[in-house]
Design an enzyme around this catalytic site. Structure first.
Site, mmCIF file in Angstrom:
data_model
loop_
_atom_site.group_PDB
_atom_site.id
_atom_site.type_symbol
_atom_site.label_atom_id
_atom_site.label_comp_id
_atom_site.label_asym_id
_atom_site.label_seq_id
_atom_site.Cartn_x
_atom_site.Cartn_y
_atom_site.Cartn_z
ATOM 1 N N ASN A 304 -23.029 -21.079 75.643
ATOM 2 C CA ASN A 304 -24.461 -21.129 75.362
ATOM 3 C C ASN A 304 -24.908 -22.599 75.296
ATOM 4 O O ASN A 304 -25.347 -23.107 74.263
ATOM 5 C CB ASN A 304 -24.776 -20.413 74.050
ATOM 6 C CG ASN A 304 -26.218 -19.976 73.955
ATOM 7 O OD1 ASN A 304 -27.052 -20.363 74.767
ATOM 8 N ND2 ASN A 304 -26.535 -19.192 72.945
ATOM 9 N N HIS A 335 -28.045 -17.563 62.654
ATOM 10 C CA HIS A 335 -27.695 -16.238 63.165
ATOM 11 C C HIS A 335 -27.951 -15.127 62.149
ATOM 12 O O HIS A 335 -27.962 -13.959 62.537
ATOM 13 C CB HIS A 335 -26.223 -16.203 63.587
ATOM 14 C CG HIS A 335 -25.968 -16.769 64.952
ATOM 15 N ND1 HIS A 335 -25.804 -18.125 65.171
ATOM 16 C CD2 HIS A 335 -25.855 -16.177 66.168
ATOM 17 C CE1 HIS A 335 -25.591 -18.333 66.470
ATOM 18 N NE2 HIS A 335 -25.623 -17.179 67.093
#
Length: 432
Positions: A304, A335
């Site tokens: 990512n 997250h």
């Protein structure tokens, strides 16, 4: 972002393709003004948000609106601090709603709510990237005196680029982080993609997506036919962990290529703005490097990629003590702070620290190529298994599964690196 949410996300991303191609085509027309381009992207973002998120779209619209208000009411030096804490507080409250549903009510969360959280996480990237650019002088904002003397229509005209950037539809539900400077250069410039070039690039990405989806379907059958982590026995658990993590990775790869395709279709892809320096386009996935590297640190930088670069800029480069640990701690916060995520990101940080020491030590003493080849093979396998271990902890995230994972034979792989980290750190300390 939970991998279970990626399939419906892909459907909405695919539905946005015709509008991305239409935007790219309209940009070749002189009659399609800059203001019209901003409005088109903003209107598309609103429509996509309403279609994908439903009534939860208001949870994305509110922080975007508040960010623009803060930008226009604060001095440039104050923008980042205020927008950062507001955005992270808002996102954390929304994540706590997911915690309440999953752990207290013991109910499956709404899919639309989960997609909303994913969109909020991407919005946080754009908000903090924009606020840092303003604070560092990369993006100029009108002074407070000029703002106070401006009329309502002038205020709206000034705010339109910011609203459009925060909610533009190619980046609303996925895609590599696009800086405001790059976004503005694309909207205010002419289309840089010819029809043939665009078709060829999109066709290649389509072939990649089809190949990844085929591999994913085949691997899903293998995983579903075999034993799970609850039923596996000793060495069988290693295969179960690796195959399940590989299914997760293929899902992410496919989604990232699709996101990249959507941005490319709208004209924001890698072929645009090659001369923007550090603002250049960074795709999220480099499959070859991720699958062949024997270094956890390199895997971390390539996984990512745009998010990794964003985390480096927002946290790592601004931390005075323990920057690596702070970066992974913030990543767990970003997250959602589920138990598996907290454990997984802390373990990941320790593995990166161990990786640096292990490979530094090995490079000092391993000279012959046969030994080096053996060393690379062993560390490649170990890296893939450690990443699989971390991925399962982060993706399944519940305390019950985390306990099951930690008590399996797979825990031997991170433990080996932890022991080496302790021994090599002591050796380094004695040498110093």
């Amino acid at each position: 972002m939970d991998w279970l949410q990626l399939h419906p996300l892909s459907l909405y991303q695919g539905a946005a393709f015709p509008f991305a191609l239409l935007f790219n085509y309209l940009c070749t027309m002189d009659s399609f003004s800059t203001q019209s381009r901003y409005v088109f992207l903003l209107a598309g973002g609103h429509l996509l948000a309403l279609a994908a998120l439903g009534s939860y779209a208001v949870l994305v619209f509110i922080p975007a609106f508040c960010t623009v208000v803060l930008i226009h009411s604060l001095r440039p030096q104050e923008v980042h601090r205020c927008t950062f804490f507001f955005q992270m507080t808002w996102q954390t409250l929304c994540h706590l709603g997911l915690h309440y549903t999953e752990y207290y009510l013991q109910e499956p969360p709404s899919m639309r709510y989960c997609i909303t959280l994913s969109s909020l996480m991407l919005l946080t990237q754009r908000v903090t990237s924009l606020s840092l650019d303003i604070g560092e002088g990369k993006v100029e904002a009108a002074s407070r005196g000029i703002r106070m003397r401006s009329s309502l229509s002038e205020h709206l005209r000034e705010a339109l680029p910011y609203f459009s950037y925060l909610l533009f539809f190619p980046g609303l539900l996925g895609g590599p982080l696009c800086s405001f400077k790059r976004f503005q250069a694309r909207v205010e410039g002419s289309s840089s993609l010819g029809p043939r070039h665009s078709f060829r690039a999109l066709s290649w990405r389509g072939v990649q997506i089809l190949g990844l989806e085929y591999l994913k379907a085949a691997l899903r059958q293998v995983v579903s036919a075999g034993a799970g982590l609850r039923d596996c026995q000793q060495l069988e658990c290693i295969y179960v962990m690796w195959s399940t993590a590989s299914l997760f990775k293929l899902t992410y790869y496919s989604h990232w290529v699709l996101d990249d395709s959507l941005l490319h279709a709208a004209g924001f892809g890698s072929e645009f703005g090659r001369g923007l320096g550090e603002e250049a386009y960074v795709p999220d996935t480099d499959i070859w490097t991720l699958e062949t590297t024997h270094r956890i640190s390199l895997f971390t930088r390539k996984w990512n990629q745009s998010t990794a670069r964003w985390l480096r800029r927002v946290i790592f480069q601004r931390s005075r003590a323990w920057p690596l640990l702070q970066t992974f701690a913030f990543s767990a916060w970003w997250h959602g702070l589920h138990p598996g995520q907290v454990f997984g990101f802390f373990c990941w940080a320790m593995m990166v620290e161990a990786d640096y020491l292990i490979h530094t030590f090995a490079n000092m003493f391993i000279r012959s190529w046969p030994v080096r080849l053996l060393y690379r093979t062993v560390t490649w396998a170990h890296t893939q298994l450690i990443i699989a271990y971390i991925m399962l902890a982060v993706e399944f995230r519940s305390p019950s599964f985390l306990w099951l994972l930690c008590n399996s034979s797979n825990s031997v792989f991170p433990v080996v690196y932890l022991v080496l980290l302790f021994l090599l750190a002591r050796r380094k300390h004695r040498c110093n």
